[in-house]
Design a protein around this motif. Structure first.
Motif, PDB file in Angstrom:
ATOM      1  N   HIS B 199      35.377  10.336  13.501  1.00  0.00           N
ATOM      2  CA  HIS B 199      36.609  10.541  12.986  1.00  0.00           C
ATOM      3  C   HIS B 199      37.389  11.892  13.565  1.00  0.00           C
ATOM      4  CE1 HIS B 199      36.797   7.810   9.260  1.00  0.00           C
ATOM      5  NE2 HIS B 199      36.827   7.140  10.421  1.00  0.00           N
ATOM      6  N   PRO B 204      37.378   5.072  15.081  1.00  0.00           N
ATOM      7  CA  PRO B 204      37.040   4.285  13.906  1.00  0.00           C
ATOM      8  C   PRO B 204      35.736   3.729  13.834  1.00  0.00           C
ATOM      9  CG  PRO B 204      38.320   3.050  15.369  1.00  0.00           C
ATOM     10  CD  PRO B 204      38.344   3.884  16.074  1.00  0.00           C
ATOM     11  N   ASP B 224      34.592   7.202   3.699  1.00  0.00           N
ATOM     12  CA  ASP B 224      35.714   7.115   4.758  1.00  0.00           C
ATOM     13  C   ASP B 224      35.646   6.008   5.891  1.00  0.00           C
ATOM     14  OD1 ASP B 224      38.395   7.845   5.177  1.00  0.00           O
ATOM     15  OD2 ASP B 224      37.957   9.629   6.614  1.00  0.00           O
ATOM     16  N   CYS B 225      34.737   4.952   5.656  1.00  0.00           N
ATOM     17  CA  CYS B 225      34.666   4.053   6.788  1.00  0.00           C
ATOM     18  C   CYS B 225      35.925   3.462   7.053  1.00  0.00           C
ATOM     19  CB  CYS B 225      33.384   3.400   6.652  1.00  0.00           C
ATOM     20  SG  CYS B 225      33.591   2.266   5.195  1.00  0.00           S
ATOM     21  N   ASP B 226      36.268   2.978   8.229  1.00  0.00           N
ATOM     22  CA  ASP B 226      37.430   2.032   8.716  1.00  0.00           C
ATOM     23  C   ASP B 226      37.126   0.485   8.171  1.00  0.00           C
ATOM     24  OD1 ASP B 226      38.880   4.307   9.993  1.00  0.00           O
ATOM     25  OD2 ASP B 226      36.852   4.352  10.879  1.00  0.00           O
ATOM     26  N   GLY B 246      38.532  -3.407   5.158  1.00  0.00           N
ATOM     27  CA  GLY B 246      39.194  -2.678   6.317  1.00  0.00           C
ATOM     28  C   GLY B 246      40.334  -1.876   5.491  1.00  0.00           C
ATOM     29  N   LYS B 247      40.558  -0.731   6.086  1.00  0.00           N
ATOM     30  CA  LYS B 247      41.550   0.251   5.930  1.00  0.00           C
ATOM     31  C   LYS B 247      42.936  -0.552   6.167  1.00  0.00           C
ATOM     32  CE  LYS B 247      39.705   4.595   6.134  1.00  0.00           C
ATOM     33  NZ  LYS B 247      39.607   5.934   7.273  1.00  0.00           N
ATOM     34  N   LEU B 250      44.820  -0.127   9.452  1.00  0.00           N
ATOM     35  CA  LEU B 250      44.136  -0.825  10.573  1.00  0.00           C
ATOM     36  C   LEU B 250      44.343  -2.183  10.336  1.00  0.00           C
ATOM     37  CD1 LEU B 250      40.783   1.093  11.174  1.00  0.00           C
ATOM     38  CD2 LEU B 250      42.401   0.066  12.735  1.00  0.00           C
TER      39      LEU B 250
END
Lengths: 141, 414
Positions: B199, B204, B224-226, B246-247, B250
């Motif tokens: 990051h 990502p 805080d993984c994407d 998934g965020k 994204l």
């Protein structure tokens, strides 16, 4: 020379002496030690029967009108099993090999090795032996 | 009192084992010792019942019908999305995409993210201990896009070389995809540090959580993984159901993976507009029964507590390592300091296949072979290992049965 059927009967009789799985597998391990080994120069990728678990090299050549098989594996149980197949199918004619329907595997209690998950098992070995027979038969014509 | 000792008193293994019908069956005349949890875990009665109940009383297609059954099935299915969200502490339930499994989740990202953001000359960074499912989708993408697949090396203990990792992060790196826990070695990777480092450079990160989700607390917000992917069947749920977290931002920025029903807003022969999250990524009728049963699996884990599970499994793994260490000629593959309940080993020169066949005869289910990590096996210059992977329903007595079984294997092949 004994026929495929006669050799199968002999194997079934030998396995009959063992009534538990351990005896059978110890016998298979012993059989693996007397496997007619493939010449090192044929232990190449082209002669490898690919599978998930153990590696098996198989080679076949004509001696007169008979086929002679040699093999090797990095797993001992596999060596024993291919050893059994060679005992039955080696020194037979291509036609006899192609047309045979092996029954001994089921009758000696090794049916589990026929399952598709044992992808390096008997099925692919028998298939490969029959393919060799077919290929060498056309060579004889 | 240590945390482990406290948990030991909490977990009633006898009772838990009764929840899993399969654990009382015999294999080859012997009580089953199931140590192949890394491949798939067993299912508690509540998960089996949920599947039965769905087909017996609730079956209908979801998200469409106005009739009662359809509405009930839709609610039952959507409740699970919320359960998953809470389980991994995601922000929003529409950040939870249901897939067929981890492999499907990774393929989704490789397809949708990959085809949008990865171009010629770019790099995808994975690690040397990835499962084929976190290698091949990226490899396929790289071939198509003329991008490069880069690999984070590992040390002889089976740990990621973090200095090398940081050096590999560059302007060309468009995504990092690493496993949380190695399925072959049991190594627990420092994913939080991996994510933070990526990051810093605006890259990502996708985490393959297939082996982690049921063994440790996963908090996607804290990590805080994407993207985070996992499968239901490894967490006591059904096969054919998985999750891609998934965020939101994204997921909104990438195109759908597959086209079909449910993922559309409007369709004309000229143009289709896509549905909103999460449906945009869920084309076709999903595995509804599986999804609902997955909810029962999450309830089951929650009823025991993932931390209690983790503590017990840690204790069992320590015991197994100790006991296995007494087996002559044993060589452990993977000796990471941070490890999960997966132990890979070799016995002298005995082929894993030979060991596996004989152990099976004694009712012991282990995995043998390359565990779908061929590049990793090449790294250790071996063709495969014997792998015992434990779950919280396994016992120390079962570990003793394995150790005894290995002695037998050695006797037979010496």
């Amino acid at each position: 020379m004994a026929t495929i059927k006669e050799i199968e009967e002999g194997i079934i009789e030998e396995f009959g002496y063992y009534d538990d799985w351990m005896g059978k597998y110890e016998f298979i391990i012993e059989l693996g030690k007397s496997l007619p080994l493939i010449d090192e120069k044929y232990k190449i990728d082209e002669n490898l029967i690919r599978g998930c678990q153990s590696r098996v090299w198989l080679y076949a050549q004509l001696e007169g009108d008979k086929i002679v098989f040699t093999a090797d594996s990095d797993a001992i149980i596999t060596k024993g099993i291919i050893g059994l197949l060679i005992r039955v199918l080696s020194h037979q004619t291509p036609d006899d090999i192609i047309n045979t329907n092996l029954s001994f595997i089921d009758r000696i209690g090794l049916k589990e090795h026929l399952s598709p998950t044992r992808s390096n098992g008997l099925v692919s070995m028998i298939k490969q032996m029959k393919l060799y027979a077919l290929a060498l038969k056309t060579k004889m014509l | 009192m240590t945390a482990v000792a406290q948990h030991k008193n909490v977990l009633d293994i006898e009772k838990i084992r009764k929840d899993f019908p399969i654990l009382s069956r015999k294999v080859n005349g012997k009580p089953l010792v199931y140590f192949d949890n890394g491949a798939s875990s067993q299912k508690p009665q509540s998960v089996i019942d949920a599947t039965n109940k769905y087909y017996s009383y609730e079956n209908a297609n979801i998200h469409r019908g106005v009739h009662t059954l359809s509405q009930e099935a839709t609610s039952a299915y959507e409740v699970v999305r919320e359960k998953v969200r809470a389980f991994i502490n995601a922000d929003k339930s529409h950040e939870i995409i249901f897939t067929k499994g981890t492999t499907d989740s990774i393929n989704l990202v490789a397809f949708s993210f990959g085809r949008t953001h990865i171009n010629e000359g770019d790099e995808v960074l994975i690690s040397a201990m990835e499962h084929h499912s976190n290698i091949v989708p990226w490899q396929m993408l790289c071939v198509e896009k003329k991008a490069k697949l880069k690999v984070i090396p590992i040390n002889d203990d089976g740990e990621l070389m973090m200095d090398e990792y940081k050096k590999l992060l560059s302007k060309k790196t468009k995504i990092v995809a690493v496993t949380h826990i190695s399925n072959s070695l049991g190594t627990v990777n420092p994913v939080k540090e991996i994510i933070a480092a990526a990051h810093e450079k605006g890259i990502p990160v996708l985490i393959d959580g297939a082996q982690a989700i049921h063994h440790t607390t996963v908090d996607v917000k804290d990590l805080d993984c994407d993207f985070y992917s996992f499968s239901a069947h490894k967490m006591y749920g059904p096969t054919g159901v998985g999750v891609l977290y998934g965020k939101e931002e994204l997921l909104n920025s990438i195109p759908p993976y597959q086209g079909g029903g449910d993922m559309i807003k409007t369709v004309t022969f000229e143009k289709t507009t896509y549905n909103e999250l999460p449906h945009k990524f869920e084309a076709g009728t999903p595995n509804i029964a599986g999804g609902i049963a997955f909810g029962a699996a999450i309830d089951y884990i929650n009823s025991i507590g993932i931390e209690t599970i983790a503590a017990y499994e840690h204790e069992l793994t320590e015991y197994a390592l100790q006991q296995l260490n007494t087996v002559p000629g044993i060589k452990f593959i993977g000796k990471a300091k941070e490890r999960a309940s997966v132990i890979s080993f070799l016995l002298d020169n005995i082929h894993p296949y030979d060991a596996g066949v004989i152990l099976d005869k004694m009712g012991i289910a282990v995995r043998t072979g390359h565990h779908c990590t061929q590049p990793l096996m090449d790294r250790f210059k071996i063709s495969g290992t014997v792998r015992a992977s434990f779950s919280f329903y396994n016992t120390k007595e079962e570990v003793d049965v394995l150790v005894k079984g290995l002695h037998k294997v050695i006797d037979m092949f010496k």
